[in-house]
Scaffold this active site. Structure first.
Site, short mmCIF file in Angstrom:
data_model
loop_
_atom_site.label_atom_id
_atom_site.label_comp_id
_atom_site.label_asym_id
_atom_site.label_seq_id
_atom_site.Cartn_x
_atom_site.Cartn_y
_atom_site.Cartn_z
N GLU A 1 0.83 -1.22 0.00
CA GLU A 1 0.00 0.00 0.00
C GLU A 1 0.86 1.26 0.00
O GLU A 1 0.67 2.16 0.83
CB GLU A 1 -0.97 -0.01 1.19
N GLU B 1 -5.17 -8.49 -0.57
CA GLU B 1 -5.93 -8.24 0.68
C GLU B 1 -7.37 -8.02 0.29
O GLU B 1 -7.67 -7.12 -0.51
CB GLU B 1 -5.42 -6.99 1.43
O1 AHR Z 1 -5.23 -6.01 6.90
C1 AHR Z 1 -5.16 -4.88 7.71
C2 AHR Z 1 -4.43 -3.71 7.04
O2 AHR Z 1 -5.22 -3.24 5.98
C3 AHR Z 1 -3.12 -4.03 6.38
O3 AHR Z 1 -2.04 -3.97 7.27
C4 AHR Z 1 -2.98 -2.95 5.35
O4 AHR Z 1 -2.21 -3.34 4.25
C5 AHR Z 1 -4.42 -2.62 5.00
O5 AHR Z 1 -4.64 -1.25 5.02
#
Ligand code: AHR
Length: 502
Positions: free
Chosen positions: A174, A293
């Site tokens: 990110e 994610e």
């Molecule tokens: O999964 C929780 C968080 O969400 C992770 O650390 C991050 O990459 C995202 O913003």
């Protein structure tokens, strides 16, 4: 009168073979995901490594295939050297991402040992926040080089004679997010991803690399970010990542269901952008997508859920309690990813345990399945083979986000080895049952229903917990039957359904 939906599948019309790495998950050094989740020395269920065997058994049952590690936002301040070698020498440090104290009692080699025991593939990420190409190349040499060099011999001196052979690597996390330790502009990140990717492939040219895409589709830099980043590192990378967390802020199930549609748009848009970068170069190379994610996440979102005061060790963070409607939305997202099997090759449900996880534990206590566990386990168990290009005629319903969207979401996967067809079907009508017919052209002769179950509750908010771990659980679906090449079933309102024909 129930709704009706008509589906047609044809053996000759295939989207793509399903890459089973789409059934991945994520373990971050965050909250109680590692400490108190997969690792809790001294727990009654822990083995000699400190790995909780109750969580291990649930992980195996969940059936996930690949696990991303060590973060997440944690990654962008992580020094990999802190997590290897004798535990008594490992430094205790501040984790700025989650305002926690990191003991480093668990690190790379423990995670690899855990993966081997869980029979999952590791997916690693290198820190491109506070660090860069130099740390990344040394880390890769430590993990994957056989021996005879400083870092590979360091690994061997730590008791790991054989290289770890980690194939999939994420270039940072990110990096577009202002919350990230050392966030970057697209230009800055594209350049560092290119150079890091280049030297990593010089160390080991068998690895696959994923560049960071946007941290969500709603980012102001979305789309321009993907284009600029890929334009810089197109030759070095194989994947671009997508992060998608679905929310139910208005507490309106229709809009919540529409979040699944947003994932579909997101996937198609990013694929189009990657292809535009390829077109600029007249390149036939296709960058694949890693949804590394994704999940439902909106309840555990207060500042106290995200960061606790002080610098606690493994505090409870983001401990989202999932309910029945969350399970439906998770099932819908899995259908969307399977239906995009030609571009989505890996995906990681974030995260595995405690932190927005399908598995919950009590530190020192039991472990149980959250509601979202069930659709994931269904897909990992029965989703194998080739994803068929279904023609679907379904009634629709109105949403603010995407206008009219179909009540039925479905995917069918044909496994040439076993001859089985698995149908996953989500009825998004909250008040009407649905009569579904699926014509299996070139597939249906001699098939019978060999397994069928559903997830259905009248109370959308019903959840599982320590006292009632199986309150929401699959039950047999008894309405499905074959007649010639046509399969028919009645789906309950607001239900997730799985039929295996063989
Ligand atoms: O999964 C929780 C968080 O969400 C992770 O650390 C991050 O990459 C995202 O913003």
């Amino acid at each position: 009168m129930p709704l009706t939906a008509r589906l047609v599948a044809d053996r000759d019309f295939v989207i793509a073979p399903l890459d089973r790495r789409v059934f991945g998950t994520f373990v971050e050094h965050m909250g109680r995901c590692v400490y108190g989740g997969i690792y809790e020395p001294g727990h009654a269920a822990a083995d000699a490594n400190g790995f909780r065997q109750d969580v291990m058994a649930l992980t195996r049952e969940l059936g996930v295939t690949i696990v991303r590690y060590p973060g997440g936002n944690f990654l962008s301040g992580y020094d990999w050297e802190d997590g290897v070698g004798p535990k008594e020498n490992r430094p205790v440090k501040l984790d700025l991402a989650w305002r926690s104290t990191e003991t480093n009692a668990f690190g790379t080699n423990e995670f690899i040992a855990w993966c081997r025991q869980a029979e999952v593939e590791p997916m690693f990420a290198v820190n491109l926040g506070t660090r860069g190409p130099d740390a990344a190349r040394h880390f890769l040499e430590y993990c994957n080089h056989p021996g005879g060099t400083y870092y590979s011999d360091l690994r061997r001196s730590h008791g790991y004679e054989q290289p770890h052979g980690i194939k999939f690597w994420c270039l940072g996390n990110e990096m577009d997010g202002p919350w990230q330790t050392c966030a970057k502009t697209a230009q800055e990140y594209g350049r560092i991803a290119q150079e890091t990717g280049k030297v990593m492939k010089w160390v080991d040219d068998t690895i696959q690399l994923a560049a960071c895409g946007s941290s969500q589709r709603a980012m102001p830099t979305y789309a321009a970010w993907e284009y600029e980043v890929l334009d810089a590192c197109f030759d070095q990378v194989d994947y671009i990542s997508l992060h998608h967390y679905m929310r139910n802020d208005s507490d309106d199930i229709r809009e919540f269901f529409a979040e699944i549609e947003s994932l579909d748009y997101f996937i198609r848009e990013v694929a189009a952008i990657a292809d535009a970068v390829a077109a600029k170069r007249r390149s036939k190379k296709r960058i694949m997508l890693s949804v590394d994610e994704w999940n439902v996440w909106y309840k555990a979102h207060t500042p106290d859920d995200v960061k606790k005061p002080g610098w606690p060790k493994a505090p409870p963070l983001l401990e989202e309690i999932y309910n029945f409607e969350d399970a439906l939305v998770v099932g819908g997202a899995l259908i969307v990813m399977m239906n995009n099997a030609d571009r989505v090759k890996t995906a990681c449900l974030a995260q595995l345990v405690n932190v927005i996880g399908p598995i919950m534990t009590e530190t020192g206590g039991p472990a149980w399945r959250q509601t979202i566990f069930h659709p994931i386990a269904d897909c990992t168990r029965h989703g194998r083979g080739e994803v068929l290009r279904l023609k679907i005629e379904s009634p629709t319903f109105a949403t603010k986000a995407h206008g009219q969207i179909p009540c039925l979401l479905a995917t069918a996967v044909f496994d040439p080895e076993s001859g089985r067809v698995s149908l996953f079907a989500l009825n998004r009508s909250t008040d009407e049952a649905m009569d579904l017919s699926l014509d299996l052209r070139g597939l249906g002769d001699g098939l019978a229903v060999i397994e069928a179950h559903e997830l259905h509750e009248t109370d959308l908010k019903k959840s599982n917990g320590k006292a009632a771990p199986d309150a929401v659980a699959p039950r047999p679906q008894t309405t499905g039957a074959m007649s010639g090449t046509v399969f028919r079933a009645r789906l309950k309102p607001q239900s997730w359904n799985v039929f295996v024909l063989g």
